[in-house]
Design a protein around this motif. Structure first.
Motif, PDB file in Angstrom:
ATOM      1  N   UNK A 134      83.805 -27.456  55.572  1.00  0.00           N
ATOM      2  CA  UNK A 134      84.359 -27.122  56.607  1.00  0.00           C
ATOM      3  C   UNK A 134      83.411 -26.774  57.860  1.00  0.00           C
ATOM      4  N   UNK A 135      82.040 -26.958  57.594  1.00  0.00           N
ATOM      5  CA  UNK A 135      80.958 -26.457  58.594  1.00  0.00           C
ATOM      6  C   UNK A 135      80.653 -27.888  59.475  1.00  0.00           C
ATOM      7  N   UNK A 136      80.588 -29.090  58.809  1.00  0.00           N
ATOM      8  CA  UNK A 136      80.467 -30.318  59.549  1.00  0.00           C
ATOM      9  C   UNK A 136      81.071 -30.503  60.401  1.00  0.00           C
ATOM     10  N   UNK A 137      80.303 -31.097  61.649  1.00  0.00           N
ATOM     11  CA  UNK A 137      80.999 -31.579  62.776  1.00  0.00           C
ATOM     12  C   UNK A 137      80.401 -32.818  63.161  1.00  0.00           C
ATOM     13  N   UNK A 138      81.176 -33.817  63.306  1.00  0.00           N
ATOM     14  CA  UNK A 138      80.818 -35.365  63.800  1.00  0.00           C
ATOM     15  C   UNK A 138      81.605 -35.495  64.993  1.00  0.00           C
ATOM     16  N   UNK A 139      81.151 -36.073  66.041  1.00  0.00           N
ATOM     17  CA  UNK A 139      81.824 -36.729  67.227  1.00  0.00           C
ATOM     18  C   UNK A 139      82.713 -35.592  67.943  1.00  0.00           C
ATOM     19  N   UNK A 140      81.939 -34.366  68.024  1.00  0.00           N
ATOM     20  CA  UNK A 140      82.710 -33.096  68.546  1.00  0.00           C
ATOM     21  C   UNK A 140      83.835 -32.719  67.968  1.00  0.00           C
ATOM     22  N   UNK A 141      83.990 -32.873  66.816  1.00  0.00           N
ATOM     23  CA  UNK A 141      85.020 -32.200  66.054  1.00  0.00           C
ATOM     24  C   UNK A 141      84.817 -31.799  64.623  1.00  0.00           C
ATOM     25  N   UNK A 142      85.311 -30.810  63.976  1.00  0.00           N
ATOM     26  CA  UNK A 142      85.216 -30.320  62.574  1.00  0.00           C
ATOM     27  C   UNK A 142      85.870 -31.389  61.950  1.00  0.00           C
ATOM     28  N   UNK A 143      85.087 -31.812  60.574  1.00  0.00           N
ATOM     29  CA  UNK A 143      85.380 -32.841  59.609  1.00  0.00           C
ATOM     30  C   UNK A 143      86.613 -32.574  59.097  1.00  0.00           C
ATOM     31  N   UNK A 144      86.353 -31.472  58.401  1.00  0.00           N
ATOM     32  CA  UNK A 144      87.457 -30.798  57.478  1.00  0.00           C
ATOM     33  C   UNK A 144      88.210 -29.527  58.339  1.00  0.00           C
ATOM     34  N   UNK A 145      89.197 -30.080  59.003  1.00  0.00           N
ATOM     35  CA  UNK A 145      90.003 -29.297  59.881  1.00  0.00           C
ATOM     36  C   UNK A 145      90.892 -28.004  59.236  1.00  0.00           C
ATOM     37  N   UNK A 146      91.086 -28.239  58.055  1.00  0.00           N
ATOM     38  CA  UNK A 146      91.842 -27.125  57.435  1.00  0.00           C
ATOM     39  C   UNK A 146      90.665 -26.031  57.094  1.00  0.00           C
ATOM     40  N   UNK A 147      89.733 -26.525  56.465  1.00  0.00           N
ATOM     41  CA  UNK A 147      88.585 -25.555  55.865  1.00  0.00           C
ATOM     42  C   UNK A 147      87.965 -24.859  57.102  1.00  0.00           C
ATOM     43  N   UNK A 148      87.908 -25.481  58.246  1.00  0.00           N
ATOM     44  CA  UNK A 148      87.335 -24.942  59.562  1.00  0.00           C
ATOM     45  C   UNK A 148      88.117 -23.959  60.151  1.00  0.00           C
ATOM     46  N   UNK A 149      89.435 -23.881  59.827  1.00  0.00           N
ATOM     47  CA  UNK A 149      90.412 -22.980  60.349  1.00  0.00           C
ATOM     48  C   UNK A 149      90.017 -21.566  59.729  1.00  0.00           C
ATOM     49  N   UNK A 150      89.939 -21.960  58.357  1.00  0.00           N
ATOM     50  CA  UNK A 150      89.618 -20.469  57.472  1.00  0.00           C
ATOM     51  C   UNK A 150      88.319 -19.960  57.785  1.00  0.00           C
ATOM     52  N   UNK A 151      87.401 -20.908  58.091  1.00  0.00           N
ATOM     53  CA  UNK A 151      86.146 -20.572  58.609  1.00  0.00           C
ATOM     54  C   UNK A 151      86.193 -19.593  59.843  1.00  0.00           C
ATOM     55  N   UNK A 152      86.898 -20.193  60.698  1.00  0.00           N
ATOM     56  CA  UNK A 152      87.073 -19.609  62.179  1.00  0.00           C
ATOM     57  C   UNK A 152      87.567 -18.168  61.931  1.00  0.00           C
ATOM     58  N   UNK A 153      88.719 -18.033  61.112  1.00  0.00           N
ATOM     59  CA  UNK A 153      89.393 -16.872  60.927  1.00  0.00           C
ATOM     60  C   UNK A 153      88.396 -15.745  60.081  1.00  0.00           C
ATOM     61  N   UNK A 154      87.596 -16.322  59.184  1.00  0.00           N
ATOM     62  CA  UNK A 154      86.513 -15.645  58.807  1.00  0.00           C
ATOM     63  C   UNK A 154      85.431 -14.915  59.804  1.00  0.00           C
ATOM     64  N   UNK A 155      84.986 -15.918  60.700  1.00  0.00           N
ATOM     65  CA  UNK A 155      83.946 -15.403  61.647  1.00  0.00           C
ATOM     66  C   UNK A 155      84.455 -14.452  62.586  1.00  0.00           C
ATOM     67  N   UNK A 156      85.901 -14.382  62.795  1.00  0.00           N
ATOM     68  CA  UNK A 156      86.225 -13.240  63.916  1.00  0.00           C
ATOM     69  C   UNK A 156      86.189 -11.877  63.314  1.00  0.00           C
ATOM     70  N   UNK A 157      86.194 -12.113  61.686  1.00  0.00           N
ATOM     71  CA  UNK A 157      86.017 -10.673  61.342  1.00  0.00           C
ATOM     72  C   UNK A 157      84.391 -10.030  61.051  1.00  0.00           C
ATOM     73  N   UNK A 158      83.582 -10.909  61.564  1.00  0.00           N
ATOM     74  CA  UNK A 158      82.118 -10.357  61.410  1.00  0.00           C
ATOM     75  C   UNK A 158      82.015  -9.561  62.703  1.00  0.00           C
ATOM     76  N   UNK A 159      81.094  -8.590  62.331  1.00  0.00           N
ATOM     77  CA  UNK A 159      80.492  -7.842  63.379  1.00  0.00           C
ATOM     78  C   UNK A 159      79.054  -8.219  63.604  1.00  0.00           C
ATOM     79  N   UNK A 160      78.824  -9.285  64.384  1.00  0.00           N
ATOM     80  CA  UNK A 160      77.391  -9.650  64.606  1.00  0.00           C
ATOM     81  C   UNK A 160      76.659  -8.994  65.569  1.00  0.00           C
ATOM     82  N   UNK A 161      75.563  -8.771  65.900  1.00  0.00           N
ATOM     83  CA  UNK A 161      74.555  -8.371  66.973  1.00  0.00           C
ATOM     84  C   UNK A 161      73.573  -9.037  67.001  1.00  0.00           C
ATOM     85  N   UNK A 162      72.975  -9.022  68.184  1.00  0.00           N
ATOM     86  CA  UNK A 162      71.453  -9.679  68.177  1.00  0.00           C
ATOM     87  C   UNK A 162      70.634  -8.534  68.343  1.00  0.00           C
ATOM     88  N   UNK A 163      69.486  -8.804  67.552  1.00  0.00           N
ATOM     89  CA  UNK A 163      68.280  -7.973  67.141  1.00  0.00           C
ATOM     90  C   UNK A 163      67.148  -8.277  67.832  1.00  0.00           C
TER      91      UNK A 163
END
Length: 592
Positions: A134-163
């Motif tokens: 679900x991470x791969x992108x071609x022609x400006x779109x995710x290749x595996x759209x179903x998996x990419x949705x899961x990844x986006x949901x997972x990414x929104x739960x991360x608490x990231x910071x710039x050190x």
């Protein structure tokens, strides 16, 4: 004649087939993950990340949390969300590729930055894994759209910071000061170093809205208990080495030379000119103190420690470990770092008498033992070497030694290669451990020691290990095996080297000395290893180890920070070649 011709043809065909099989199975090591689609691979086999060894995956891209390489792959996704997806993508690539040996199939496409190629692991074609993840992108779109949705949901739960490693300030992803920082890396908030402080512009605009991260800024690093003194260098606080002799490790050594009355016998691997220390040695010689030295031939002749010769010029009584007519023995190391003062005090441990050692820039343990009996045993070893017996030419002089000091501390001393200290002294302690085994060490390649650690872990013993970042490239490293067994192993992420060669066991034992936990450290090199039995000292060192453990992010239990990169704090501004590739700071690929 026909039989000879037939035999020759068979041999040629067999050789050709073997060459074909070799090329078919030839694998090259992954050295670094820049992004999920930009991988540094050891194409020339020198175990160094060279500029022309970046391999890009063809016809596919991905987000990344590598700030200098970040691109808006899909315009509708915000920077914060793209960084978060990229963080997961980089993590995926680390899990699939980091440190592994892979096959490469190059395409005809090349750019100044990349050589395009398909990468094959034992699990299959990497680009296919990337697409199905679900991470791969071609022609400006995710290749595996179903998996990419899961990844986006997972990414929104991360608490990231710039050190910002240089300032040790951490920022929100949206903070402009974080984005433009020249020495920045993306981390989860839980992985921030304990000493990191929030950026006042993006975190502390409203009072009491953000809780500062609880910090442990320091713990004691010097202890004296009767006849033994231990000095630990805290390399998390020293970002550049210097020659000022302001660290206790150097000041103690200067004091010992200043107080020496009769003799100072030095076993030395390498030397750097520290003015105050050099002056103390010169003054001791002028007072009539007999100073002798044994030293390693290679470090003095191959410019590894070029200033060693300056010390040798001061001392008339000296002996290198050169063995005439025997290059094999000569190529073994005289790796000791000990000094015997007046036949009553021993200064020993893991620290080289170098700029990085004496300034506290590297992490080391130094042990001072005030004991005529300990000094006598070290003197027996020194005299063997001074008499020309190095490495396997030496004989065992201290079998069954047990020194009991006046304060109740018990000491056992082992010299390599004759005493086999790891096998005869350390491994039995590992096997008999009841509660914990904590190891801050430069590297581990010793297989029987590794086996013993794994068995102890299986029995429920708390085993924790910190290794130097460069150990990932060490030949015969057992890092992967230790991790696969379930033992938590962190690779440190600081500019200085984790140079200790030590173990703490059960609030009772400390193992320390010059010997790395390797076959060479036990069976080839001249080394010394001591086992201290003292509860007060062991508890002190345990506390320091846990302090270091907490300062190294949990991220590095699984991922490996390049030794010279923005992930290794201070390594891009210390003026040193931390990964031994001939490049320093911003000249190094990892720091650009």
């Amino acid at each position: 004649m026909k039989e000879k011709l037939t035999a020759t043809i068979i041999v040629i065909l067999l050789c050709a087939f073997l060459i074909f099989l070799y090329n078919l199975n030839k694998r090259q090591k992954v050295l670094n993950i820049k992004t999920a689609t930009q991988i540094t691979i050891d194409l020339n086999g020198n175990n160094i990340a060279d500029d022309n060894e970046t391999v890009c995956i063809p016809n596919v891209s991905s987000y990344t949390a590598n700030l200098p390489l970040y691109k808006d792959e899909i315009k509708s996704i915000s920077f914060d969300k793209g960084i978060s997806i990229g963080y997961l993508a980089d993590k995926f690539a680390q899990e699939k590729l980091a440190g592994k040996f892979v096959k490469i199939k190059f395409t005809n496409e090349n750019t100044p930055q990349c050589r395009y190629a398909e990468i094959y692991t034992e699990d299959g074609k990497y680009s296919d894994m990337l697409k199905s993840s679900g991470f791969a992108i071609t022609n400006g779109a995710f290749v595996n759209k179903e998996k990419s949705k899961e990844i986006i949901n997972q990414s929104e739960k991360l608490k990231l910071t710039i050190l910002n490693h240089k300032s040790l300030k951490y920022h929100k992803l949206s903070c402009e000061y974080g984005r433009i920082a020249s020495d920045a890396v993306i981390l989860e908030h839980k992985d921030l170093p304990q000493t990191a402080l929030p950026c006042k512009f993006c975190h502390i605009k409203k009072k009491n809205t953000v809780k500062a991260k609880k910090t442990i800024t320091s713990v004691p690093n010097i202890i004296s208990d009767g006849s033994v003194k231990i000095i630990l260098t805290d390399y998390t606080k020293i970002m550049k080495p210097d020659r000022d002799c302001s660290h206790e490790a150097c000041k103690e050594l200067v004091n010992l030379f200043n107080c020496a009355e009769k003799s100072a016998d030095i076993a030395l691997y390498g030397w750097a000119d520290i003015p105050k220390l050099k002056a103390a040695i010169e003054n001791a010689i002028k007072r009539g103190v007999r100073v002798r030295i044994v030293y390693d031939t290679q470090t003095s002749s191959n410019n590894y420690y070029p200033e060693t010769q300056n010390l040798l010029n001061l001392i008339s009584e000296k002996r290198p470990d050169f063995i005439a007519g025997n290059s094999k023995l000569t190529n073994s190391l005289m790796h000791n770092k000990f000094i015997i003062f007046d036949n009553k005090t021993v200064y020993t441990g893991s620290m080289n008498f170098s700029v990085t050692g004496l300034s506290g820039f590297n992490q080391n343990i130094i042990v001072l033992i005030n004991s005529p009996e300990a000094a006598r045993l070290y003197a027996l070893e020194f005299e063997q070497m001074y008499g020309g017996k190095f490495h396997t030419l030496k004989t065992n002089t201290i079998t069954g030694n047990n020194i009991l000091l006046n304060d109740g501390t018990k000491i056992k001393i082992y010299f390599s290669p004759q005493d086999k200290g790891i096998s005869s002294g350390v491994i039995p302690l590992i096997k008999n451990a009841e509660n914990y085994i904590y190891i801050p060490a430069f590297l581990i390649t010793h297989k029987p020691l590794t086996n013993a650690l794994i068995e102890s872990h299986k029995k429920g013993i708390d085993v924790k290990i910190i290794l130097d970042a460069t150990s990932i490239g060490t030949r015969n490293s057992t890092l992967s095996r230790l991790r696969q067994s379930g033992i938590p192993v962190k690779l440190e992420n600081y500019a200085g080297k984790m140079h200790s060669k030590s173990i703490i066991i059960d609030d009772t034992f400390i193992v320390a000395g010059s010997a790395n936990f390797s076959n060479s450290g036990e069976n080839k090199n001249d080394e010394n290893l001591i086992i201290l039995e003292n509860s007060k000292l062991a508890k002190f060192y345990k506390r320091f180890f846990l302090y270091l453990w907490a300062k190294i992010p949990d991220k590095y239990l699984k991922f490996n920070p390049p030794a010279e990169s923005k992930e290794s704090i201070g390594s891009c501004s210390d003026g040193l070649d931390n990964d031994y590739d001939g490049k320093i700071d911003t000249d190094d690929e990892g720091c650009r």
